[in-house]
Design a protein around this motif. Structure first.
Motif, PDB file in Angstrom:
ATOM      1  N   ILE A  64       0.846  -1.377   0.131  1.00  0.00           N
ATOM      2  CA  ILE A  64      -0.008   0.043   0.153  1.00  0.00           C
ATOM      3  C   ILE A  64       0.917   1.684  -0.256  1.00  0.00           C
ATOM      4  O   ILE A  64       0.455   2.280  -0.645  1.00  0.00           O
ATOM      5  CB  ILE A  64      -1.086  -0.137   0.901  1.00  0.00           C
ATOM      6  N   ASP A  65       2.304   0.725   0.919  1.00  0.00           N
ATOM      7  CA  ASP A  65       2.953   2.360   0.909  1.00  0.00           C
ATOM      8  C   ASP A  65       3.566   3.039  -0.419  1.00  0.00           C
ATOM      9  O   ASP A  65       3.204   3.982  -0.690  1.00  0.00           O
ATOM     10  CB  ASP A  65       3.932   2.285   1.893  1.00  0.00           C
ATOM     11  N   SER A  66       3.660   2.071  -1.404  1.00  0.00           N
ATOM     12  CA  SER A  66       4.029   1.401  -2.243  1.00  0.00           C
ATOM     13  C   SER A  66       3.272   2.770  -3.427  1.00  0.00           C
ATOM     14  O   SER A  66       4.348   3.322  -4.519  1.00  0.00           O
ATOM     15  CB  SER A  66       4.921   0.470  -3.279  1.00  0.00           C
ATOM     16  N   LYS A  67       2.469   1.387  -3.329  1.00  0.00           N
ATOM     17  CA  LYS A  67       1.468   2.361  -4.724  1.00  0.00           C
ATOM     18  C   LYS A  67       1.174   3.402  -4.300  1.00  0.00           C
ATOM     19  O   LYS A  67       0.601   4.574  -4.960  1.00  0.00           O
ATOM     20  CB  LYS A  67      -0.122   1.327  -4.481  1.00  0.00           C
ATOM     21  N   LEU A  68       0.866   4.273  -3.132  1.00  0.00           N
ATOM     22  CA  LEU A  68       0.166   5.538  -2.652  1.00  0.00           C
ATOM     23  C   LEU A  68       1.441   6.653  -2.386  1.00  0.00           C
ATOM     24  O   LEU A  68       1.278   7.373  -3.202  1.00  0.00           O
ATOM     25  CB  LEU A  68       0.251   5.526  -1.252  1.00  0.00           C
ATOM     26  N   LEU A  69       2.700   5.944  -2.281  1.00  0.00           N
ATOM     27  CA  LEU A  69       3.946   6.750  -3.258  1.00  0.00           C
ATOM     28  C   LEU A  69       3.706   7.468  -4.708  1.00  0.00           C
ATOM     29  O   LEU A  69       4.201   8.279  -5.019  1.00  0.00           O
ATOM     30  CB  LEU A  69       5.328   5.913  -2.909  1.00  0.00           C
ATOM     31  N   SER A  70       3.587   6.000  -5.707  1.00  0.00           N
ATOM     32  CA  SER A  70       3.468   6.207  -7.033  1.00  0.00           C
ATOM     33  C   SER A  70       3.354   7.084  -7.350  1.00  0.00           C
ATOM     34  O   SER A  70       3.071   8.246  -8.040  1.00  0.00           O
ATOM     35  CB  SER A  70       3.960   4.797  -7.590  1.00  0.00           C
ATOM     36  N   PHE A  72       1.400   9.643  -5.544  1.00  0.00           N
ATOM     37  CA  PHE A  72       1.972  10.970  -5.093  1.00  0.00           C
ATOM     38  C   PHE A  72       2.989  11.658  -6.158  1.00  0.00           C
ATOM     39  O   PHE A  72       2.936  12.743  -6.313  1.00  0.00           O
ATOM     40  CB  PHE A  72       1.838  11.084  -3.556  1.00  0.00           C
ATOM     41  N   SER A  73       3.919  10.761  -6.046  1.00  0.00           N
ATOM     42  CA  SER A  73       5.226  10.757  -6.700  1.00  0.00           C
ATOM     43  C   SER A  73       4.308  11.284  -8.897  1.00  0.00           C
ATOM     44  O   SER A  73       5.020  12.539  -9.024  1.00  0.00           O
ATOM     45  CB  SER A  73       6.152  10.170  -7.550  1.00  0.00           C
ATOM     46  N   ARG A  74       3.197  10.252  -8.826  1.00  0.00           N
ATOM     47  CA  ARG A  74       2.788  11.288 -10.559  1.00  0.00           C
ATOM     48  C   ARG A  74       1.916  12.424 -10.123  1.00  0.00           C
ATOM     49  O   ARG A  74       2.642  13.589 -11.505  1.00  0.00           O
ATOM     50  CB  ARG A  74       1.917   9.876 -11.020  1.00  0.00           C
ATOM     51  N   MET A  75       1.699  12.571  -9.188  1.00  0.00           N
ATOM     52  CA  MET A  75       0.845  13.666  -9.045  1.00  0.00           C
ATOM     53  C   MET A  75       1.848  14.846  -9.125  1.00  0.00           C
ATOM     54  O   MET A  75       1.718  16.543  -9.362  1.00  0.00           O
ATOM     55  CB  MET A  75       0.019  13.991  -7.851  1.00  0.00           C
ATOM     56  N   ALA A  76       2.627  15.293  -8.358  1.00  0.00           N
ATOM     57  CA  ALA A  76       3.538  15.901  -7.956  1.00  0.00           C
ATOM     58  C   ALA A  76       4.696  16.365  -9.426  1.00  0.00           C
ATOM     59  O   ALA A  76       4.724  17.076  -9.514  1.00  0.00           O
ATOM     60  CB  ALA A  76       4.742  15.284  -7.274  1.00  0.00           C
ATOM     61  N   LYS A  77       4.738  15.686 -10.578  1.00  0.00           N
ATOM     62  CA  LYS A  77       5.465  15.607 -11.489  1.00  0.00           C
ATOM     63  C   LYS A  77       4.263  16.794 -12.769  1.00  0.00           C
ATOM     64  O   LYS A  77       5.052  16.592 -13.152  1.00  0.00           O
ATOM     65  CB  LYS A  77       5.919  14.621 -12.237  1.00  0.00           C
ATOM     66  N   THR A  78       3.190  16.373 -12.208  1.00  0.00           N
ATOM     67  CA  THR A  78       2.281  16.582 -13.073  1.00  0.00           C
ATOM     68  C   THR A  78       1.645  18.105 -12.174  1.00  0.00           C
ATOM     69  O   THR A  78       1.049  18.550 -13.362  1.00  0.00           O
ATOM     70  CB  THR A  78       0.796  15.963 -13.562  1.00  0.00           C
ATOM     71  N   TYR A  79       2.084  18.253 -11.528  1.00  0.00           N
ATOM     72  CA  TYR A  79       1.810  19.572 -10.377  1.00  0.00           C
ATOM     73  C   TYR A  79       1.887  21.191 -10.997  1.00  0.00           C
ATOM     74  O   TYR A  79       2.824  21.090 -11.385  1.00  0.00           O
ATOM     75  CB  TYR A  79       2.613  19.684  -9.280  1.00  0.00           C
ATOM     76  N   ARG A  80       1.979  21.653 -11.298  1.00  0.00           N
ATOM     77  CA  ARG A  80       1.943  23.404 -12.148  1.00  0.00           C
ATOM     78  C   ARG A  80       1.383  24.062 -11.716  1.00  0.00           C
ATOM     79  O   ARG A  80       0.160  24.438 -11.497  1.00  0.00           O
ATOM     80  CB  ARG A  80       1.675  23.247 -13.239  1.00  0.00           C
ATOM     81  N   PRO A  81       2.232  24.512 -10.775  1.00  0.00           N
ATOM     82  CA  PRO A  81       1.499  26.484  -9.801  1.00  0.00           C
ATOM     83  C   PRO A  81       1.115  27.385 -11.072  1.00  0.00           C
ATOM     84  O   PRO A  81       1.079  27.304 -11.719  1.00  0.00           O
ATOM     85  CB  PRO A  81       2.917  26.445  -8.469  1.00  0.00           C
ATOM     86  N   ASN A  82       0.185  28.048 -10.171  1.00  0.00           N
ATOM     87  CA  ASN A  82       0.006  29.006 -10.926  1.00  0.00           C
ATOM     88  C   ASN A  82       0.764  29.776 -11.421  1.00  0.00           C
ATOM     89  O   ASN A  82       1.674  30.664 -10.817  1.00  0.00           O
ATOM     90  CB  ASN A  82      -1.028  29.815 -10.622  1.00  0.00           C
ATOM     91  N   GLN A  83       0.975  30.341 -12.374  1.00  0.00           N
ATOM     92  CA  GLN A  83       2.488  30.846 -13.088  1.00  0.00           C
ATOM     93  C   GLN A  83       2.068  32.827 -13.434  1.00  0.00           C
ATOM     94  O   GLN A  83       2.611  33.636 -13.510  1.00  0.00           O
ATOM     95  CB  GLN A  83       2.623  30.878 -14.346  1.00  0.00           C
ATOM     96  N   ASN A  84       1.007  33.299 -11.972  1.00  0.00           N
ATOM     97  CA  ASN A  84       0.626  34.629 -11.682  1.00  0.00           C
ATOM     98  C   ASN A  84       1.760  35.335 -11.489  1.00  0.00           C
ATOM     99  O   ASN A  84       2.315  35.673 -10.569  1.00  0.00           O
ATOM    100  CB  ASN A  84      -1.041  35.160 -11.404  1.00  0.00           C
TER     101      ASN A  84
END
Length: 84
Positions: A64-70, A72-84
């Motif tokens: 479970i830990d490895s699935k959740l870490l994977s 959240f890792s994918r989410m972090a790679k696609t996260y784009r903060p607002n560029q305002n």
């Protein structure tokens, strides 16, 4: 019997995560097919008569830990903060 312990432990941990983090879509993270394969693998890899169910608890937590870490890792790679 050991397989049932693994299944129950996996279901129990997923239930706790659903309760604590309702924003996570656990059904998309853990498909029924994937859970069945995980139970098979965990059972085959960790069963030891002398150890009882202790290896199952650790193996399920690691899965479970490895699935959740994977996830959240994918989410972090696609996260784009607002560029305002």
């Amino acid at each position: 019997m050991y397989r049932k312990i693994v299944e129950k432990r996996l279901a129990s941990e997923i239930k706790v995560i659903k309760r604590l983090h309702p924003e996570l879509n656990m059904d998309s993270l853990f498909s029924a097919d994937e859970l069945a394969k995980a139970v098979d693998k965990i059972t085959a890899d960790t069963y030891n008569v002398k150890s009882g169910a202790r290896p199952a608890v650790t193996a399920v937590s690691k899965f479970i830990d490895s699935k959740l870490l994977s996830h959240f890792s994918r989410m972090a790679k696609t996260y784009r903060p607002n560029q305002n």
